[in-house]
Each structure stands twice: as C-alpha cells, then as structure tokens.
Scaffold this active site. Sequence first.
Site, PDB file in Angstrom:
ATOM      1  CB  CYS A   9      -0.905   0.020   1.221  1.00 23.45           C
ATOM      2  SG  CYS A   9      -1.723  -1.538   1.597  1.00 23.45           S
ATOM      3  CB  ALA A  10       3.564   2.017  -2.359  1.00 23.94           C
ATOM      4  N   PRO A  66       1.627   7.718  -0.320  1.00 24.87           N
ATOM      5  CG  PRO A  66       2.073   9.877   0.507  1.00 24.87           C
ATOM      6  CD  PRO A  66       1.504   8.541   0.919  1.00 24.87           C
ATOM      7  N   GLY A  67       4.317   7.355  -0.968  1.00 27.11           N
ATOM      8  CA  GLY A  67       5.660   6.967  -1.362  1.00 27.11           C
ATOM      9  C   GLY A  67       6.774   7.171  -0.360  1.00 27.11           C
ATOM     10  N   GLY A  68       6.459   7.658   0.843  1.00 24.55           N
ATOM     11  CA  GLY A  68       7.515   7.895   1.823  1.00 24.55           C
ATOM     12  C   GLY A  68       8.236   6.635   2.241  1.00 24.55           C
ATOM     13  CE  LYS A  69       5.072   3.815   7.075  1.00 27.18           C
ATOM     14  NZ  LYS A  69       4.193   4.978   6.774  1.00 27.18           N
ATOM     15  CD  GLU A 127      -1.929   3.923  -3.594  1.00 29.14           C
ATOM     16  OE1 GLU A 127      -3.175   4.094  -3.597  1.00 29.14           O
ATOM     17  OE2 GLU A 127      -1.278   3.641  -2.567  1.00 29.14           O
ATOM     18  CG  ASP A 158      -7.223  -4.140  -4.576  1.00 27.32           C
ATOM     19  OD1 ASP A 158      -6.602  -4.431  -3.530  1.00 27.32           O
ATOM     20  OD2 ASP A 158      -8.440  -3.892  -4.592  1.00 27.32           O
ATOM     21  CB  CYS A 184      -0.712   6.493  10.688  1.00 26.30           C
ATOM     22  SG  CYS A 184      -0.304   8.052  11.486  1.00 26.30           S
TER      23      CYS A 184
END
Length: 486
Positions: free
Chosen positions: A298-299, A301-304, A323, A347, A421
């Site tokens: 579940c990437a 917006p891309g931080g991890k 994503e 998905d 989170c």
Amino acid sequence: MKPVPRRGPGPRPAGGRDDRLPRPPRGRRPAIDPAREAAYEAVAAVHRDDAYANLVLPRMLRENGVSGRDAAFATELTYGTLRQTGTLDAIVAAAADRPMDRIDPPVRDALRIGAYQLLHMRVGAHAAVATTVDLVRSLVPGAAGFANAVLRRVGEADRDAWLERLAGKGTEGAADPVARAALVHAHPRWIVNAFADALGSLDEAEQALDADNLPPPVHLCARPGRIAPADLAASLPGAVVGRYSPYAVVLAGGGDPASIPAIREGLAHVQDEGSQLVASVLAGAPVSGADERWLDLCAGPGGKAGLLGALAAGRGAHVTAVEVAHHRAALVAQATTGLPVYTINADGRDVGKDPDLPVGGFDRVLVDAPCTGLGALRRRPEARWRRQPSDLPPLTRLQRELLQAAFHAVRPGGVVAYVTCSPHQAETEVSVTEAARRSSIDVDLVDARPYLPASLPETGTGPTVQLWPHRHGTDAMFVALLRRGA
C-alpha cells in the site's frame, strides 16, 4: 465547491442571510486584514467543501499576498481554529445562547476564528473582536451586531474559566471524566476512549490528546546511501538529527520543505520519524536465504517506499510498490525516481491474480494499511472532527484482507510488517490477530522491539510496538512483525 441545498421551511439560522447569497460588492466591503481573511477562507473551505487545510491554506496565503510573520499568524489561526473546533463551538454556542447549527455557516466560521484569537492567541480583545466583526460585516452585513455581542461575551472570561463553566453542566461534569477530557482537549469523545483503551488510563490519554494540539515538527528522512543525516542537518539552518531513527533530521521552524535542495535532488524526503522507525523494522528483521524481493503493498504516497528503496539499493534488492489509486501511484513513482523501485497501479489484495504479485514471490512485505489516521491528528487538524466510529468496520475489513494477501505474497521464512498510523486497538492488535486467525497461511508474531533503536523508550512488552507523540515525539505509529512458516 459543493452546492448548498436550498433551505426548507422553518426558521433560518441567525446571521441574517442564506449562505448561498453573494457577498456585498468588494467596493462596499470593509477592509479586511489579509492574514485573517486567508485564515477564514481556509477554515470555511474545510467546513464547506471538505477541503484539507494543508492544501488550501497555501493557496489562500498566495491569493491574499500574505507572507512572513503574517503567514505564520494565519497558519496558527487556521490550524488552531480547526484543532479546537469542538471546544470553540461549545463556548460560542454558550455565548450566543443558541446551538451552532442555528448560526449561518459563514458567521459560524468567523466566530470560531474570533474566539480562537480571544482564548488562545496573544491578540488584544479589541483587535480580535473588531477585526472579526469587520469580517462578518463583509460576509453577512446584517450579522455584524450579533457577532459583536457574541464575541464580547466570549471575551468576558478566559479559556480555563469557560471550560470550568461548561464542564460543570449536564453530562460534561466531574461525574463524566471522558466528556470533560473531550471538552478540555478538543477531541471527540470516541477518540478519547480509543486513546484511553490503548494506553490503559485516561490520565495518560490526556497527555496524548495534549500532544495532538501542539504544532508538530517537520521530519526529514536522509536516504541511506544518498546523504548522511549529519550532512543534511548541517546544510539546513537550525536543523538537528533525529533522536531515534538513524535517518531522521528535524527542521527548525517553518519553511517549505520542497525548496530544500536535498529533497529536490532525491537525497531526502519528508517523513515522520515514527514512519521511518516502523519501516526500518521490516528492513532490519533477519530472513534466511534470498533477500532480493521486497514488496510495499500500500505504497502511496511513497515515503516508506522511498526509504525501503534506498535501503534495498544498498543490499542489491528491489522493491515492488503497489498503489490502487492511479494518482497516488504516480506520486510513488515520482518519489522513488532513481531507486530500485518498480511501481504498479493495482489492488494489493490481488496477490496471485496479478502477474506482478505472485504467491510466495517476496522476501519482505510491508502492509502500511489504510486507517483512520488517528495517530497523525496533530498533522491534520480537521481530521479529528471528520472521522467517525462508523469508519472503522470498512477500514478494519480492508486491513485484514490486505494483511491476508501479504501472508500469501511472502515466501516461507519471509517477514511481513503490518503498520498503521492509528493507535485504535481495532486497527492494531485486533486486525493482526483476526487476520492471522482467519488465514490459511501459517504465520507467527515476531517481537519487533529488537529491530528498533535501543535508545527508544517505552516500547512495551512486545511483540508489537505502539509509538506515541507524547512519549516519543513521533506520530502514533503501530507495527507488528510476522514471519511465514515453512
């Protein structure tokens, strides 16, 4: 902007006009302080259009020509008003002697802004009242007298006195400490209960609620192999390396992170230190055999994905970043440019159906699951009033489906990190337990604590870890580590 429905028969709200009527022509409107007008427009957009303050406020500041100290004032006024909305509403309603839903929406938002200045900022009472009345006069001319009277009543007592007065009424008295905490700390009651359940006491929950009401620092992630945190901090005035994450840098004051050269060059990105820590748990857990295929399920917006991609580059591994939303997949691809990250718009539950997501095809899998976001309320001031308990059932169902997909995606002996989170137990411990119980794949919980820095305090008894802003200075991130059996 969403259309405003026509009012049905019955009494109109106080304030003198329908929300759908135009403002007076600009030439006949009183001069409004640009900083306050920008704050009002941002708050109104949040309530009227379901906008996000962090997206709409910068545009309002530009349109009103607000910068420097005035921009800082407008930012505090906007974010503070949105954080405190529930408590401000209780005070304004008492001062107006009528429910908030009987006050016209434009007047309602202006009164919130005026009350916030009176009760939370070092703004003189005369200035707070006069500027807000001018604002109301420009919006709803017939409501100026009403606004003046309400704000003068608000200004007759300070915040503590108002809270004592309101907490002694009805269900919000000493006999109901949860309701009192909700009023004092400006959070919905159900969130107060969720924090108290997760922490084991209402007293400590109130510390977490307090932390939600403080402006959060901006954390950067110095991408390993690209730039050292000390070098990144040295390049930024007042910045310091983070307390716990080996990649974290904490900015001093405000400013636009997008203007930082290291971010523009792909050497670093904005990411809460807690997010860095939970991603590093996945990267730090040992796996036997091959360790080349990593998956971020579940990437967006891309931080991890950016941090994992930088770590993977140093180990000769690569990351598949999944994503489901097309625009967020594009953000992931942009955020991971130059890293060994392959982004697909799919998905995450389609493991075994999508050729890019084979069963048993990955050595490490991250499930950064969609959640209520209760762990980042300090960063999203409007979120606490938008989220509802009814959001939980569809989210927890999705979380468990994604986690079960991850169990199929990881190879025997590989590891899965489940991250949210949110500290809500339905999204943390319960989702993990239920997903594992219902899965046909044999998985075991692994203690995550050894893969966090030894200096990190209060990590609990394991095997899962819950971070907290009042304990660790991070968002309230949760991580569970699981290993697939042979």
